[in-house]
Motif scaffolding. Structure first.
Motif, PDB file in Angstrom:
ATOM      1  N   ALA A  78       0.850  -1.195   0.000  1.00 21.71           N
ATOM      2  CA  ALA A  78       0.000   0.000   0.000  1.00 21.71           C
ATOM      3  C   ALA A  78       0.885   1.244   0.000  1.00 21.71           C
ATOM      4  O   ALA A  78       2.099   1.161   0.205  1.00 21.71           O
ATOM      5  CB  ALA A  78      -0.902  -0.001   1.230  1.00 21.71           C
ATOM      6  N   THR A  79       0.254   2.396  -0.197  1.00 21.12           N
ATOM      7  CA  THR A  79       1.002   3.650  -0.132  1.00 21.12           C
ATOM      8  C   THR A  79       1.419   3.908   1.306  1.00 21.12           C
ATOM      9  O   THR A  79       0.780   3.440   2.253  1.00 21.12           O
ATOM     10  CB  THR A  79       0.141   4.830  -0.638  1.00 21.12           C
ATOM     11  OG1 THR A  79      -1.022   4.914   0.183  1.00 21.12           O
ATOM     12  CG2 THR A  79      -0.250   4.643  -2.090  1.00 21.12           C
ATOM     13  N   LYS A  80       2.491   4.673   1.476  1.00 21.93           N
ATOM     14  CA  LYS A  80       3.022   4.914   2.821  1.00 21.93           C
ATOM     15  C   LYS A  80       2.030   5.631   3.722  1.00 21.93           C
ATOM     16  O   LYS A  80       2.066   5.474   4.929  1.00 21.93           O
ATOM     17  CB  LYS A  80       4.324   5.701   2.737  1.00 21.93           C
ATOM     18  CG  LYS A  80       5.477   4.875   2.234  1.00 21.93           C
ATOM     19  CD  LYS A  80       6.781   5.618   2.338  1.00 21.93           C
ATOM     20  CE  LYS A  80       7.912   4.733   1.864  1.00 21.93           C
ATOM     21  NZ  LYS A  80       9.219   5.339   2.051  1.00 21.93           N
ATOM     22  N   SER A  81       1.128   6.400   3.159  1.00 19.25           N
ATOM     23  CA  SER A  81       0.150   7.110   3.987  1.00 19.25           C
ATOM     24  C   SER A  81      -0.799   6.145   4.705  1.00 19.25           C
ATOM     25  O   SER A  81      -1.370   6.485   5.738  1.00 19.25           O
ATOM     26  CB  SER A  81      -0.658   8.086   3.130  1.00 19.25           C
ATOM     27  OG  SER A  81      -1.401   7.377   2.152  1.00 19.25           O
ATOM     28  N   LEU A  82      -0.958   4.930   4.191  1.00 19.45           N
ATOM     29  CA  LEU A  82      -1.839   3.933   4.813  1.00 19.45           C
ATOM     30  C   LEU A  82      -1.119   3.050   5.823  1.00 19.45           C
ATOM     31  O   LEU A  82      -1.745   2.219   6.474  1.00 19.45           O
ATOM     32  CB  LEU A  82      -2.493   3.067   3.733  1.00 19.45           C
ATOM     33  CG  LEU A  82      -3.368   3.815   2.732  1.00 19.45           C
ATOM     34  CD1 LEU A  82      -3.801   2.889   1.614  1.00 19.45           C
ATOM     35  CD2 LEU A  82      -4.571   4.427   3.420  1.00 19.45           C
ATOM     36  N   TRP A  83       0.185   3.216   5.953  1.00 17.83           N
ATOM     37  CA  TRP A  83       0.972   2.377   6.856  1.00 17.83           C
ATOM     38  C   TRP A  83       0.730   2.702   8.324  1.00 17.83           C
ATOM     39  O   TRP A  83       1.011   1.885   9.198  1.00 17.83           O
ATOM     40  CB  TRP A  83       2.455   2.532   6.591  1.00 17.83           C
ATOM     41  CG  TRP A  83       2.930   1.888   5.340  1.00 17.83           C
ATOM     42  CD1 TRP A  83       2.182   1.339   4.350  1.00 17.83           C
ATOM     43  CD2 TRP A  83       4.277   1.745   4.944  1.00 17.83           C
ATOM     44  NE1 TRP A  83       2.983   0.868   3.357  1.00 17.83           N
ATOM     45  CE2 TRP A  83       4.280   1.101   3.691  1.00 17.83           C
ATOM     46  CE3 TRP A  83       5.480   2.098   5.509  1.00 17.83           C
ATOM     47  CZ2 TRP A  83       5.450   0.805   3.016  1.00 17.83           C
ATOM     48  CZ3 TRP A  83       6.646   1.802   4.832  1.00 17.83           C
ATOM     49  CH2 TRP A  83       6.623   1.154   3.593  1.00 17.83           C
ATOM     50  N   VAL A  87       1.223  -0.143  12.184  1.00 18.76           N
ATOM     51  CA  VAL A  87       2.451  -0.066  12.968  1.00 18.76           C
ATOM     52  C   VAL A  87       2.401  -0.987  14.184  1.00 18.76           C
ATOM     53  O   VAL A  87       3.372  -1.638  14.522  1.00 18.76           O
ATOM     54  CB  VAL A  87       2.718   1.396  13.403  1.00 18.76           C
ATOM     55  CG1 VAL A  87       3.872   1.478  14.375  1.00 18.76           C
ATOM     56  CG2 VAL A  87       2.982   2.250  12.185  1.00 18.76           C
ATOM     57  N   ASN A  88       1.257  -1.087  14.847  1.00 21.15           N
ATOM     58  CA  ASN A  88       1.167  -1.828  16.106  1.00 21.15           C
ATOM     59  C   ASN A  88       0.959  -3.326  15.947  1.00 21.15           C
ATOM     60  O   ASN A  88       0.990  -4.047  16.919  1.00 21.15           O
ATOM     61  CB  ASN A  88       0.050  -1.253  16.975  1.00 21.15           C
ATOM     62  CG  ASN A  88       0.378   0.140  17.437  1.00 21.15           C
ATOM     63  OD1 ASN A  88       1.540   0.495  17.557  1.00 21.15           O
ATOM     64  ND2 ASN A  88      -0.638   0.943  17.681  1.00 21.15           N
ATOM     65  N   ASN A  89       0.690  -3.819  14.764  1.00 22.25           N
ATOM     66  CA  ASN A  89       0.527  -5.266  14.621  1.00 22.25           C
ATOM     67  C   ASN A  89       1.661  -5.861  13.799  1.00 22.25           C
ATOM     68  O   ASN A  89       2.587  -5.165  13.416  1.00 22.25           O
ATOM     69  CB  ASN A  89      -0.858  -5.613  14.045  1.00 22.25           C
ATOM     70  CG  ASN A  89      -1.133  -4.879  12.741  1.00 22.25           C
ATOM     71  OD1 ASN A  89      -0.211  -4.494  12.050  1.00 22.25           O
ATOM     72  ND2 ASN A  89      -2.389  -4.687  12.419  1.00 22.25           N
ATOM     73  N   ASP A  90       1.595  -7.140  13.540  1.00 20.60           N
ATOM     74  CA  ASP A  90       2.699  -7.859  12.905  1.00 20.60           C
ATOM     75  C   ASP A  90       2.616  -7.870  11.386  1.00 20.60           C
ATOM     76  O   ASP A  90       3.056  -8.829  10.764  1.00 20.60           O
ATOM     77  CB  ASP A  90       2.715  -9.302  13.415  1.00 20.60           C
ATOM     78  CG  ASP A  90       2.993  -9.369  14.899  1.00 20.60           C
ATOM     79  OD1 ASP A  90       3.728  -8.513  15.397  1.00 20.60           O
ATOM     80  OD2 ASP A  90       2.477 -10.285  15.550  1.00 20.60           O
ATOM     81  N   VAL A  91       2.067  -6.835  10.798  1.00 19.23           N
ATOM     82  CA  VAL A  91       1.928  -6.778   9.349  1.00 19.23           C
ATOM     83  C   VAL A  91       3.166  -6.101   8.759  1.00 19.23           C
ATOM     84  O   VAL A  91       3.522  -4.993   9.158  1.00 19.23           O
ATOM     85  CB  VAL A  91       0.654  -6.004   8.938  1.00 19.23           C
ATOM     86  CG1 VAL A  91       0.550  -5.901   7.437  1.00 19.23           C
ATOM     87  CG2 VAL A  91      -0.576  -6.667   9.508  1.00 19.23           C
ATOM     88  N   MET A  92       3.817  -6.779   7.831  1.00 18.00           N
ATOM     89  CA  MET A  92       4.930  -6.178   7.091  1.00 18.00           C
ATOM     90  C   MET A  92       4.331  -5.273   6.020  1.00 18.00           C
ATOM     91  O   MET A  92       3.280  -5.586   5.470  1.00 18.00           O
ATOM     92  CB  MET A  92       5.782  -7.260   6.421  1.00 18.00           C
ATOM     93  CG  MET A  92       6.488  -8.179   7.379  1.00 18.00           C
ATOM     94  SD  MET A  92       7.877  -7.430   8.228  1.00 18.00           S
ATOM     95  CE  MET A  92       8.983  -7.108   6.885  1.00 18.00           C
ATOM     96  N   CYS A  93       5.003  -4.184   5.720  1.00 18.83           N
ATOM     97  CA  CYS A  93       4.483  -3.236   4.727  1.00 18.83           C
ATOM     98  C   CYS A  93       5.499  -3.035   3.616  1.00 18.83           C
ATOM     99  O   CYS A  93       6.706  -3.013   3.852  1.00 18.83           O
ATOM    100  CB  CYS A  93       4.173  -1.904   5.381  1.00 18.83           C
ATOM    101  SG  CYS A  93       2.905  -1.990   6.643  1.00 18.83           S
ATOM    102  N   LEU A  94       4.983  -2.853   2.419  1.00 17.84           N
ATOM    103  CA  LEU A  94       5.800  -2.596   1.244  1.00 17.84           C
ATOM    104  C   LEU A  94       5.153  -1.458   0.470  1.00 17.84           C
ATOM    105  O   LEU A  94       3.934  -1.442   0.289  1.00 17.84           O
ATOM    106  CB  LEU A  94       5.882  -3.867   0.394  1.00 17.84           C
ATOM    107  CG  LEU A  94       6.984  -3.952  -0.642  1.00 17.84           C
ATOM    108  CD1 LEU A  94       8.355  -3.817  -0.004  1.00 17.84           C
ATOM    109  CD2 LEU A  94       6.904  -5.274  -1.379  1.00 17.84           C
TER     110      LEU A  94
END
Length: 181
Positions: A78-83, A87-94
């Motif tokens: 997703a876009t960085k604005s949706l990250w 932050v508080n859970n175990d989801v990796m973001c790209l």
């Protein structure tokens, strides 16, 4: 190797990512467009990685995260604005747009983490239930009384019998009870 499930609201995007991963040697179970498809597919697999977009046809990634099996990791594209929400859970973001190298290295890192977790789980001794523990304790008690063994000696004796016969520890303890009673 763990399976990968790709889920995006547009089937073309899901298929494109699936094809990219398959070309680079990864096992991709299926491309999906709904969270329900992902959950059904994940339930039929032992573990893996879910690569998904922020919003699917029937749910957002946070709902999918709650419903997925615990053995699955999630990679949010997703876009960085949706990250901020993840932050508080175990989801990796790209970040979008996806860079092939970043996607492949992130998937590789997540798979290595799952392999380490599996090895750690395997190295822990299996917990016996109460009934099995009673059988083991009874076999040790019999060996200690009739053969004048200490508790560690009785344990090692049952363990050696188990290894020599190829039976489980509890089966060998049951055999000791059957022989002496």
């Amino acid at each position: 190797m763990s399976s990968i499930i790709v889920a995006f609201p547009k089937i073309e995007d899901a298929k494109a990512i699936k094809n990219l991963l398959v070309r680079n040697g990864y096992d991709v179970a299926a491309p999906c467009i709904t969270g329900a498809q992902v959950i059904n597919l994940a339930d039929s697999l032992s573990d893996g990685i879910i690569v998904c977009g922020y919003k699917l046809a029937d749910m957002v990634y946070s709902e999918l995260y709650e419903y997925k099996p615990k053995s699955f990791e999630m990679l949010l594209v997703a876009t960085k604005s949706l990250w901020d929400n993840c932050v508080n859970n175990d989801v990796m973001c790209l970040a979008m747009p996806i860079k092939v190298h970043d996607l492949l290295s992130t998937i590789e890192m997540m798979q290595q983490a799952q392999i380490r977790k599996r090895r750690k789980m395997r190295s822990q001794p299996r917990k016996r239930d109460e009934e099995e523990q009673k059988i083991v304790d009874e076999a040790k008690r019999i060996l200690m009384e009739l053969n004048n063994m200490s508790e560690p000696e009785a344990h090692r004796y049952i363990q050696k019998c188990s290894m020599d016969s190829g039976n489980s520890f509890v089966e060998s303890a049951s055999m000791v009870i059957a022989i002496y009673m």
